[in-house]
Design an enzyme around this catalytic site. Structure first.
Site, mmCIF file in Angstrom:
data_model
loop_
_atom_site.group_PDB
_atom_site.id
_atom_site.type_symbol
_atom_site.label_atom_id
_atom_site.label_comp_id
_atom_site.label_asym_id
_atom_site.label_seq_id
_atom_site.Cartn_x
_atom_site.Cartn_y
_atom_site.Cartn_z
ATOM 1 C CD GLU A 126 -3.392 -6.400 3.941
ATOM 2 O OE1 GLU A 126 -3.502 -7.148 2.961
ATOM 3 O OE2 GLU A 126 -2.645 -5.408 3.944
ATOM 4 C CD GLU A 184 -2.841 -1.330 2.282
ATOM 5 O OE1 GLU A 184 -2.280 -1.595 3.363
ATOM 6 O OE2 GLU A 184 -4.068 -1.212 2.167
HETATM 7 N N1 T1G Z 1 5.505 -7.302 10.920
HETATM 8 C C1 T1G Z 1 6.453 -7.638 11.819
HETATM 9 N N2 T1G Z 1 7.095 -8.829 11.830
HETATM 10 C C2 T1G Z 1 6.748 -9.701 10.871
HETATM 11 C C3 T1G Z 1 5.778 -9.416 9.873
HETATM 12 C C4 T1G Z 1 5.154 -8.148 9.930
HETATM 13 N N3 T1G Z 1 4.220 -7.790 9.041
HETATM 14 N N4 T1G Z 1 5.679 -10.490 9.073
HETATM 15 C C5 T1G Z 1 6.537 -11.407 9.549
HETATM 16 N N5 T1G Z 1 7.171 -10.942 10.624
HETATM 17 C C6 T1G Z 1 8.206 -11.613 11.415
HETATM 18 C C7 T1G Z 1 7.744 -12.969 11.921
HETATM 19 O O1 T1G Z 1 6.994 -12.804 13.116
HETATM 20 C C8 T1G Z 1 9.080 -13.635 12.164
HETATM 21 O O2 T1G Z 1 9.600 -13.052 13.339
HETATM 22 C C9 T1G Z 1 9.947 -13.110 11.036
HETATM 23 O O3 T1G Z 1 9.293 -11.911 10.559
HETATM 24 C C10 T1G Z 1 10.077 -14.045 9.893
HETATM 25 O O4 T1G Z 1 8.734 -14.392 9.534
HETATM 26 C C11 T1G Z 1 -2.973 -1.713 6.940
HETATM 27 C C12 T1G Z 1 -3.065 -3.786 8.550
HETATM 28 C C13 T1G Z 1 6.663 -11.632 5.406
HETATM 29 C C14 T1G Z 1 6.273 -13.604 3.888
HETATM 30 O O5 T1G Z 1 0.324 -10.479 6.801
HETATM 31 O O6 T1G Z 1 3.545 -13.568 5.389
HETATM 32 O O7 T1G Z 1 -0.411 -4.645 6.590
HETATM 33 O O8 T1G Z 1 9.582 -15.096 14.774
HETATM 34 O O9 T1G Z 1 9.085 -16.862 9.713
HETATM 35 O O10 T1G Z 1 8.809 -17.390 6.022
HETATM 36 O O11 T1G Z 1 -3.411 -3.157 5.188
HETATM 37 O O12 T1G Z 1 6.203 -13.559 7.588
HETATM 38 O O13 T1G Z 1 11.661 -14.431 13.525
HETATM 39 O O14 T1G Z 1 10.838 -13.033 15.449
HETATM 40 O O15 T1G Z 1 7.111 -15.883 8.423
HETATM 41 O O16 T1G Z 1 10.444 -15.526 5.373
HETATM 42 C C15 T1G Z 1 0.081 -7.787 6.434
HETATM 43 C C16 T1G Z 1 2.739 -11.654 7.237
HETATM 44 C C17 T1G Z 1 0.024 -7.210 7.825
HETATM 45 C C18 T1G Z 1 2.625 -10.511 6.248
HETATM 46 C C19 T1G Z 1 8.070 -13.668 5.611
HETATM 47 N N6 T1G Z 1 1.297 -8.518 6.272
HETATM 48 N N7 T1G Z 1 4.049 -12.220 7.151
HETATM 49 O O17 T1G Z 1 7.990 -15.080 5.627
HETATM 50 O O18 T1G Z 1 9.517 -15.612 7.577
HETATM 51 S S1 T1G Z 1 -1.545 -6.430 8.043
HETATM 52 C C20 T1G Z 1 1.312 -9.856 6.480
HETATM 53 C C21 T1G Z 1 4.321 -13.181 6.217
HETATM 54 C C22 T1G Z 1 -1.424 -4.989 7.160
HETATM 55 C C23 T1G Z 1 -2.546 -2.973 6.275
HETATM 56 C C24 T1G Z 1 -2.687 -4.170 7.159
HETATM 57 C C25 T1G Z 1 5.693 -13.758 6.293
HETATM 58 C C26 T1G Z 1 6.668 -13.137 5.286
HETATM 59 P P1 T1G Z 1 10.481 -13.951 14.343
HETATM 60 P P2 T1G Z 1 8.530 -15.788 8.834
HETATM 61 P P3 T1G Z 1 9.235 -15.966 6.093
#
Ligand code: T1G
Length: 692
Positions: free
Chosen positions: A125, A105
């Site tokens: 999301e 975004e």
């Molecule tokens: N924020 C902070 N930490 C995150 C994170 C995030 N968005 N996504 C992953 N992590 C951390 C995770 O907890 C782990 O931490 C480490 O990164 C590695 O993750 C307004 C409200 C990005 C594809 O849903 O799909 O934006 O345990 O083991 O396999 O519209 O993580 O090592 O301390 O999964 O390489 C939308 C969710 C948020 C993305 C990486 N975003 N994340 O995968 O590693 S809502 C998501 C993933 C939003 C807006 C709305 C995957 C990844 P630790 P991992 P990975």
């Protein structure tokens, strides 16, 4: 610092830097806003590039800030995107690796976007039970078109950047160094005006209402109990039918509706729970792990074969050891057949098929596996057999090899004591079918070394399992709880239910499969064998005899052609059985029980609260580290409905005092001793607290 600022020639470069994936937390948002404002005030700067450090452009809103005031603190994600979009100098997003959620975004608010190939582009999301809340539902359709944007937003699945190269999402794909390409591009566009803004584009889709109605019908049919997918359609529809700012209002309103729903809270709970489960309070994150380059599995049966497939699927060579050539050949043939079936369904390429089959070897000799880094025994669930195997493993395995047992109920400390290296012994309890079920219970013995735990936890992620650590007790976490669930299911039969009524009630609650269909699938003789041991070890615990009577009739389930249900040859469909119904009624009469009509609510409460009460004991004994671990066990291994978040999360949503009141009611019935409330449950309820 969560974003760096530097000027390169006449181009300002703002680098998001909030490891591990540049989540757009408050500090990062503030630093980017400050960077943009600094660049706008610097006359020497004629364009701005935003990019991400490390392994992502940005993984979106910082999920660590969810449900905290920081998530919405100014500058909010909306404010940041507005600052970027309204800047008088061109802002270019330089995208690599991961660009998701709020990260995409933010990129959509930039004037230009360039990307490296191989980046994961997504608005995931919906998988958290919400929808893109910072303009994604309004901007993405403007650059990808209605259909492609709707598919991405409703599915939440990533698309590789190169697949979007020809769309208006990217102005250029970067070959070679992304930053160099971005600086060159910035130089090229620095003087161009007016600055292109995605919000000024139109969604061009004639008769969009027809497509949107079809989408509503399709999505409604597949969304199940989750409200988010359908609201995603409504938000995207607003992009097609309304002015940009009006569409943004619709998106905001729908986002706020969804973020409050129990279903979204359950999905976010599961998202965090899966990650929390890999954290062990007394095992530091930086504990060195042992290299696992080769694996051995003892036993080529159903479990052994399934376990071996997990490692081959992750590209790790695995050798299966059997005692008899015939058993080994049979096991390897079954594995090949499994892969052939997947190949036939088109879910596996020929190349992957050959690679995986090629990674699985077989042997009859313990010496052949002596150099394996990890060995997992999956032999018969009998302590005598385990003893033979572990004594042999202790003799032959190289120093430092991890010795794991797939036992589902036996005492791991006793197994470890068969060896001279208990610190290298751990439980790896897979769930059948082992190559499919995501749950892996990692059983921690009293002497299991911390680096062994850290190694197996890291390995569970590599083989795409949900690893949950359990202490040693009879049944660990999952099976110890299911024991109480099964007891109540048996009592309900005696008191008035039929197997199909109980199954239907819990399946309507959301379980993938009720207890009796599950028994017929897994084999009723497994529970029979365990109960026989329990009758000797803990005679004070009462069970319904119906399950034993069923097995005495040879009705072990689908594998014997009859179980709680009748089956027809070649058909796995369960048919209510008059024979079983007669047996239950006869048995109830012998017990002098007057059968009664029992409501679905009572069925669900007795089965689910039996899980919750036992889980509370598991928690207070420290067998499970945290309540969400128990939820992860049930969500990933026992078909507990995801939209209810797991047994502990569900009890919290009901309210613990209410759970207790129901339990007190059932304690007045037959086998009331089964409803003795766990002290932790009483304590939390009295203090108005929850499990999670
Ligand atoms: N924020 C902070 N930490 C995150 C994170 C995030 N968005 N996504 C992953 N992590 C951390 C995770 O907890 C782990 O931490 C480490 O990164 C590695 O993750 C307004 C409200 C990005 C594809 O849903 O799909 O934006 O345990 O083991 O396999 O519209 O993580 O090592 O301390 O999964 O390489 C939308 C969710 C948020 C993305 C990486 N975003 N994340 O995968 O590693 S809502 C998501 C993933 C939003 C807006 C709305 C995957 C990844 P630790 P991992 P990975």
């Amino acid at each position: 610092m969560s974003a760096e600022y530097q000027v390169n020639g006449q181009i300002a470069v703002i680098t998001l830097n909030n490891p591990p994936v540049n989540g757009l937390g408050h500090a990062t948002r503030s630093a980017v806003v400050a960077g943009v404002q600094q660049a706008l005030q610097d006359e020497a700067v004629k364009a701005i590039v935003i990019t991400g450090a490390g392994k992502a452009f940005s993984g979106g809103a910082d999920i660590k800030e969810f449900n905290s005031p920081k998530a919405l603190a100014e500058p909010s994600l909306h404010t940041l995107i507005n600052v970027v979009e309204n800047a008088e100098k061109p802002v270019i997003a330089a995208i690599h690796s991961v660009c998701m959620g709020g990260g995409l975004e933010l990129a959509l608010g930039c004037h230009y976007r360039i990307a490296s190939a191989g980046a994961q582009i997504a608005l995931p999301e919906v998988k958290l039970g919400i929808l893109p809340g910072a303009g994604g539902t309004q901007r993405l359709p403007r650059v990808l078109g209605l259909e492609m944007a709707l598919n991405m937003i409703v599915s939440g699945n990533p698309v590789a950047s190169e697949k979007l190269a020809s769309t208006a999402l990217f102005d250029q794909m970067a070959d070679g160094d992304l930053l160099i390409a971005a600086l060159a591009f910035a130089d090229k566009v620095a003087g161009l005006r007016p600055l292109p803004r995605v919000r000024d584009l139109r969604v061009d889709y004639p008769n969009s209402e027809v497509f949107l109605q079809l989408s509503r019908d399709t999505v409604a049919a597949m969304a199940g109990p989750f409200p988010a997918p359908l609201k995603c359609v409504e938000a995207v529809a607003a992009a097609a039918n309304k002015k940009f700012d009006d569409g943004l209002k619709v998106e905001r309103e729908l986002f706020l509706q969804l973020v409050q729903t129990t279903e979204s809270k359950a999905l976010r709970h599961a998202f965090f729970g899966e990650r929390a489960a890999s954290k062990l309070p007394d095992v530091p994150d930086d504990t060195p792990i042992r290299a696992i380059k080769t694996v051995a599995v003892i036993g080529a049966g159903t479990m052994g074969g399934g376990i071996a497939m997990n490692f081959a699927n992750a590209g790790i060579p695995v050798t299966i050891l059997e005692m008899q050539q015939e058993a080994l050949d049979k096991g390897l043939a079954t594995i090949r057949k499994n892969y052939e079936n997947t190949l036939k369904k088109g879910k596996l390429t020929q190349e992957k098929f050959e690679q995986r089959v090629g990674l699985i070897g077989g042997t009859l000799s313990y010496d052949a596996i002596a150099q394996a880094d990890l060995v997992i025994e999956a032999v018969f669930e009998d302590m005598g057999v385990k003893q033979q195997v572990f004594k042999r493993l202790d003799e032959v395995m190289k120093t430092g090899a991890i010795l794991a047992s797939n036992t589902s109920t036996l005492d791991l400390d006793s197994i470890a004591a068969f060896t001279g290296r208990p610190q290298d012994v751990v439980g790896m309890h897979f769930f059948s079918p082992a190559n499919v079920m995501k749950l892996l219970e990692i059983v921690r013995g009293k002497q299991t070394a911390k680096d062994v735990l850290a190694t197996v936890m890291a390995l569970s992620k590599k083989i795409k399992k949900t690893g949950v650590v359990s202490g040693v007790c009879d049944g660990f976490i999952g099976n110890r709880m299911i024991e109480q669930y099964s007891r109540q299911a048996g009592f309900l039969l005696e008191e008035g239910c039929t197997p199909e009524q109980v199954d239907k009630a819990v399946e309507n609650f959301g379980f993938a499969m009720g207890p009796f269909r599950m028994g017929d699938l897994a084999g009723n003789d497994i529970g029979w064998y365990i109960r026989k041991r329990r009758y000797l070890e803990q005679p004070q615990i009462g069970y319904s005899k119906t399950a034993d009577l069923l097995c005495e009739m040879g009705r072990f389930g689908q594998k014997s052609g009859a179980g709680w249900y009748d089956y027809q040859a070649g058909d796995r469909k369960p048919y209510p059985s008059q024979v079983v119904s007669d047996m239950i009624i006869r048995h109830a009469a012998e017990l002098g029980i007057t059968r009664r009509k029992i409501s679905d609510q009572e069925i669900v409460e007795r089965l689910v609260y039996a899980l919750v009460n036992e889980a509370a004991r598991i928690l207070e004994e420290g067998i499970a580290t945290r309540a969400s671990d128990i939820d992860m066990v049930y969500l990933s291994g026992y078909g507990f409905p995801l939209h209810r978040g797991g047994p502990m999360f569900y009890a919290d949503t009901v309210g613990l005092p209410k759970v207790l009141t129901a339990m007190e009611e059932y304690a007045r019935g037959r086998h009331g001793d089964a409803w003795k409330a766990a002290p932790l449950l009483l304590k939390l309820a009295a203090e108005g607290k929850s499990f999670n």
